[in-house]
Structures are given as C-alpha cells and as structure tokens.
Design an enzyme around this catalytic site. Structure first.
Site, PDB file in Angstrom:
ATOM      1  N   TYR A  47       0.701  -1.180  -0.134  1.00  0.00           N
ATOM      2  CA  TYR A  47      -0.074  -0.173   0.005  1.00  0.00           C
ATOM      3  C   TYR A  47       0.874   1.203   0.091  1.00  0.00           C
ATOM      4  O   TYR A  47       0.461   2.365  -0.262  1.00  0.00           O
ATOM      5  CB  TYR A  47      -0.810  -0.022   1.246  1.00  0.00           C
ATOM      6  CG  TYR A  47      -1.836  -1.049   1.472  1.00  0.00           C
ATOM      7  CD1 TYR A  47      -1.957  -1.937   0.158  1.00  0.00           C
ATOM      8  CD2 TYR A  47      -2.673  -1.237   2.560  1.00  0.00           C
ATOM      9  CE1 TYR A  47      -2.874  -2.961   0.361  1.00  0.00           C
ATOM     10  CE2 TYR A  47      -3.558  -2.407   2.668  1.00  0.00           C
ATOM     11  CZ  TYR A  47      -3.679  -3.197   1.503  1.00  0.00           C
ATOM     12  OH  TYR A  47      -4.620  -4.151   1.779  1.00  0.00           O
ATOM     13  N   HIS A 105       0.282 -11.843   2.230  1.00  0.00           N
ATOM     14  CA  HIS A 105      -0.679 -10.953   1.469  1.00  0.00           C
ATOM     15  C   HIS A 105      -1.582 -11.793   0.342  1.00  0.00           C
ATOM     16  O   HIS A 105      -2.475 -11.557   0.335  1.00  0.00           O
ATOM     17  CB  HIS A 105      -0.075  -9.903   0.712  1.00  0.00           C
ATOM     18  CG  HIS A 105      -0.944  -8.843   0.618  1.00  0.00           C
ATOM     19  ND1 HIS A 105      -0.635  -7.378   0.676  1.00  0.00           N
ATOM     20  CD2 HIS A 105      -2.374  -8.670   0.363  1.00  0.00           C
ATOM     21  CE1 HIS A 105      -1.789  -6.718   0.405  1.00  0.00           C
ATOM     22  NE2 HIS A 105      -2.681  -7.536   0.144  1.00  0.00           N
TER      23      HIS A 105
HETATM   24  N1  LIG Z   1      -5.580  -8.653   1.826  1.00  0.00           N
HETATM   25  C1  LIG Z   1      -6.133  -8.249   0.688  1.00  0.00           C
HETATM   26  O1  LIG Z   1      -5.928  -8.513  -0.344  1.00  0.00           O
HETATM   27  C2  LIG Z   1      -6.920  -6.943   0.721  1.00  0.00           C
HETATM   28  C3  LIG Z   1      -7.801  -6.446  -0.593  1.00  0.00           C
HETATM   29  C4  LIG Z   1      -8.336  -5.256  -0.438  1.00  0.00           C
HETATM   30  C5  LIG Z   1      -8.516  -4.811   0.680  1.00  0.00           C
HETATM   31  N2  LIG Z   1      -8.003  -5.105   1.957  1.00  0.00           N
HETATM   32  C6  LIG Z   1      -8.107  -4.412   3.111  1.00  0.00           C
HETATM   33  O2  LIG Z   1      -9.414  -4.177   3.477  1.00  0.00           O
HETATM   34  C7  LIG Z   1      -9.722  -2.961   3.621  1.00  0.00           C
HETATM   35  C8  LIG Z   1     -11.192  -2.477   3.254  1.00  0.00           C
HETATM   36  O3  LIG Z   1     -11.286  -3.083   1.978  1.00  0.00           O
HETATM   37  P1  LIG Z   1     -11.866  -1.971   0.773  1.00  0.00           P
HETATM   38  O4  LIG Z   1     -10.522  -0.916   1.125  1.00  0.00           O
HETATM   39  O5  LIG Z   1     -12.109  -2.317  -0.496  1.00  0.00           O
HETATM   40  O6  LIG Z   1     -12.835  -1.180   1.371  1.00  0.00           O
HETATM   41  P2  LIG Z   1     -14.368  -1.228   1.484  1.00  0.00           P
HETATM   42  O7  LIG Z   1     -14.451  -0.830   3.130  1.00  0.00           O
HETATM   43  O8  LIG Z   1     -15.213  -2.355   0.931  1.00  0.00           O
HETATM   44  O9  LIG Z   1     -14.794   0.354   0.700  1.00  0.00           O
HETATM   45  C9  LIG Z   1     -14.611   0.383  -0.602  1.00  0.00           C
HETATM   46  C10 LIG Z   1     -15.043   1.721  -0.999  1.00  0.00           C
HETATM   47  O10 LIG Z   1     -16.432   2.117  -0.393  1.00  0.00           O
HETATM   48  C11 LIG Z   1     -16.552   3.437  -0.269  1.00  0.00           C
HETATM   49  N3  LIG Z   1     -17.380   3.394   1.152  1.00  0.00           N
HETATM   50  C12 LIG Z   1     -16.803   3.064   2.502  1.00  0.00           C
HETATM   51  N4  LIG Z   1     -17.917   3.399   3.392  1.00  0.00           N
HETATM   52  C13 LIG Z   1     -18.895   3.596   2.543  1.00  0.00           C
HETATM   53  C14 LIG Z   1     -20.081   3.964   3.181  1.00  0.00           C
HETATM   54  N5  LIG Z   1     -20.629   4.037   4.492  1.00  0.00           N
HETATM   55  N6  LIG Z   1     -21.077   4.301   2.062  1.00  0.00           N
HETATM   56  C15 LIG Z   1     -20.750   4.344   0.852  1.00  0.00           C
HETATM   57  N7  LIG Z   1     -19.444   3.859   0.454  1.00  0.00           N
HETATM   58  C16 LIG Z   1     -18.573   3.851   1.241  1.00  0.00           C
HETATM   59  C17 LIG Z   1     -15.318   3.806   0.149  1.00  0.00           C
HETATM   60  O11 LIG Z   1     -15.190   5.227  -0.680  1.00  0.00           O
HETATM   61  P3  LIG Z   1     -14.590   6.498   0.086  1.00  0.00           P
HETATM   62  O12 LIG Z   1     -13.264   6.274   0.452  1.00  0.00           O
HETATM   63  O13 LIG Z   1     -14.816   7.270  -0.923  1.00  0.00           O
HETATM   64  O14 LIG Z   1     -15.436   6.526   1.263  1.00  0.00           O
HETATM   65  C18 LIG Z   1     -14.144   3.010  -0.297  1.00  0.00           C
HETATM   66  O15 LIG Z   1     -13.269   3.138  -1.006  1.00  0.00           O
HETATM   67  C19 LIG Z   1      -8.807  -2.143   2.774  1.00  0.00           C
HETATM   68  O16 LIG Z   1      -8.388  -0.709   2.927  1.00  0.00           O
HETATM   69  C20 LIG Z   1      -7.611  -3.164   3.165  1.00  0.00           C
HETATM   70  O17 LIG Z   1      -7.005  -2.654   4.301  1.00  0.00           O
HETATM   71  C21 LIG Z   1      -7.042  -6.280   1.745  1.00  0.00           C
END
Ligand SMILES: NC(=O)c1ccc[n+]([C@@H]2O[C@H](COP(=O)([O-])OP(=O)(O)OC[C@H]3O[C@@H](n4cnc5c(N)ncnc54)[C@H](OP(=O)(O)O)[C@@H]3O)[C@@H](O)[C@H]2O)c1
Length: 277
Positions: A47, A105
């Site tokens: 990241y 990862h």
């Molecule tokens: N291990 C892996 O391979 C892997 C892969 C992906 C993610 N992850 C981890 O998991 C975390 C969460 O996954 P993710 O980043 O994909 O996030 P997510 O929680 O699914 O959110 C995705 C998008 O949804 C929007 N969002 C968040 N809250 C919202 C709400 N209440 N209403 C409407 N839209 C909303 C956000 O945009 P805005 O920022 O514009 O609000 C965000 O960019 C990551 O940040 C990372 O730490 C790990």
C-alpha cells in the site's frame, strides 16, 4: 467495540483499512478514524503508506498497546533473505518494534514453497517482530496446508467477503480450527451501499445499507470486518455498528444475496484456485 478471540489472539472486530489510500490521505483521515474510535488499523507493504500510518499512530497520543496493527508481507519479499528484512523495514516505517498481526498477502508458489513462506512467518514471530501471524486470500485447502506447516497458530485468513460472495468453505475451515476470517471489500466495489434489500433492512434500524453489510459480518461467529473510507463524514457511519442487532431472518436474507459470480477480486498470477461459491 467487540473483540474476536481467535486461536489465542484477541482482534478488535472492526478494523480501519488503508488500501488505495495514499500517504497524504492517511495523514488526513487516520487521525479522525482514531478519534471516532477505530483501534484496529490494517495496512500492507504494497500500500506504500506504512510510513504515514506509523507517523499518525506515533502522534496520536494513544499507547502502542491500545492499537491493533496489521501489515502484510508482499509476495516479492517472500524469498529467503528478503522476508525478515522487509518486515524490519515495515516496522521502521510503522515506528514500532512489532505488529500485532503479520499476514502473507497473497499465495504465491512459483519460487518460494509454502513451507518456506510459513517458516519465515514463524521465524519473525519467534523473534518478536509480530505477536501473531496469519494469511490472506487463501482457499480452504490452502488454509489446511498452511495450518499443517505452521508451528504458530495462523489466527486469521483475510479474504474478500460481502453479501454477494459466499465464503462458506473458508468460514467453515476457519471456525473448525478455532480461527477466524477478516473480511475485506465489504462494500463490494460500491454495490452494497446501493442495494435495495440492504437499504430496506436498514430502514427498520435507521441504518444505511453499508452499515447493514458491516453488521452482518460482525454478527457472524469468528468474523472480523475491515472498513475503509477517505471521507470524514463516513467514519462515524462505519463505526456505528454496535447499537443494533440483525434478526436471524435478516441475517439469512442477506446470506441469500450470494451468487456464484459474486467474487470481485481475483488477480491473475496471484489468485489461488478458489473454493466453489
Ligand atoms: N488482503 C487483501 O488482499 C486486501 C484486499 C483489499 C482490501 N484489503 C483491506 O481491507 C480494507 C477494506 O477494503 P476496501 O478498501 O476495499 O474497502 P471497503 O470497506 O469495501 O470500501 C470500498 C469503498 O467503499 C466506499 N465506502 C466506504 N464506506 C462507505 C459508506 N458508508 N457508504 C458508501 N460508500 C462507502 C469507500 O469510498 P470512500 O473512501 O470514497 O468513502 C471505499 O473506497 C482495505 O482498505 C485493506 O486494508 C485487503
């Protein structure tokens, strides 16, 4: 905030994710996330924001023991000679002498056998660089193999999980061994906040569809949810999950939204053979 007890580790059930969050954004939003109450922070070497995460945590006034910090070793750092060095570099950036959780990862098998990857993970844990260790993006079969190879308990498997993707096989495997899953992509790339059924369920509680999906994860046994937002106004929304509970019927209705083509994250060259959905 609830905790999930998983193979001897205690993990705050809701974590703040920092994927696709450049350093400048981390500096802006993470202090506010901590003020909102988030105490579990998820980053990764790939990241490229570990330094800013470390900067915010150091300046937060919170004791190190109040934060649950996860990072992940990127696949390029799996080879012997790079693994431990890369974790030491992460810790330097994170301004701490240990992470609470260190994950592999993605699975990768071309040049570094699984036994070595798990061995290196165990070595850095034994050296005190990580309190606990785990994996990410593993199928149930890979979990079984990794468990058999690991001296230390693998406390979680961080996976894509949202209402459109059944992860039953992985969940069953994790629970059978007293472990856990950590859900990412709970917003399913923007589909969840728009979902009419989730909105309808939310109306009863005065909650948004996003909150309903996060709550649905948290109410499942041995499940931890990550939530990412770069928008300050969404922080309180994504944290307000502990003042209501879904009924069994509502939980089942949300499980029924799963579909075979529900998986979103499957990068070629990284993704293993997934469990059938
Ligand atoms: N291990 C892996 O391979 C892997 C892969 C992906 C993610 N992850 C981890 O998991 C975390 C969460 O996954 P993710 O980043 O994909 O996030 P997510 O929680 O699914 O959110 C995705 C998008 O949804 C929007 N969002 C968040 N809250 C919202 C709400 N209440 N209403 C409407 N839209 C909303 C956000 O945009 P805005 O920022 O514009 O609000 C965000 O960019 C990551 O940040 C990372 O730490 C790990």
């Amino acid at each position: 905030m609830d905790d999930v007890l998983t193979r001897g580790a205690r993990i705050p059930a809701l974590g703040f994710g920092t994927f696709r969050m450049p350093g400048a954004e981390v500096l802006e939003i993470l202090p506010q996330a901590l003020k909102t109450g988030f105490r579990h922070v998820d980053t990764a070497q790939i990241y490229q924001n570990e330094a800013e995460v470390g900067e915010v945590l150091a300046a937060s006034g919170l004791a190190r023991g109040e934060i649950f910090l996860t990072t992940k070793v990127w696949i390029d750092n799996f080879p012997k000679g790079r693994f431990r060095l890369s974790v030491e570099e992460s810790l330097k950036k994170l301004k701490t002498d240990h992470v609470d959780l260190l994950l592999l990862h993605w699975p990768r098998f071309s040049d570094v056998p699984l036994a070595d990857q798990i061995g290196f993970l165990n070595e850095v844990r034994a050296a005190g660089l990580a309190k606990d260790v785990g994996v990410s993006n593993y199928s149930s079969e890979l979990m079984r193999k990794a468990d058999a190879l690991s001296a230390a308990p693998l406390v979680t498997n961080q996976i894509e999980y949202h209402p459109y993707l059944s992860q039953k096989a992985v969940l069953d495997q994790a629970r059978a061994g007293g472990g856990s899953i950590t859900a990412y992509y709970v917003m399913a790339d923007g589909a969840v906040p728009q979902d009419p059924e989730l909105r309808e369920i939310g109306a009863k509680y005065g909650k948004t569809a996003a909150q309903i999906a996060l709550r649905w994860i948290l109410q499942q046994p041995q499940a931890i949810a990550l939530s990412k937002t770069a928008k300050a106004e969404r922080l309180a929304e994504n944290f307000a999950l502990f003042d209501f509970a879904l009924t069994k019927e509502e939980m089942d209705r949300i499980h029924a939204l799963a579909r075979p083509e529900g998986r979103i994250v499957s990068p070629p060259g990284l993704a293993p053979e997934w469990d059938a959905a």
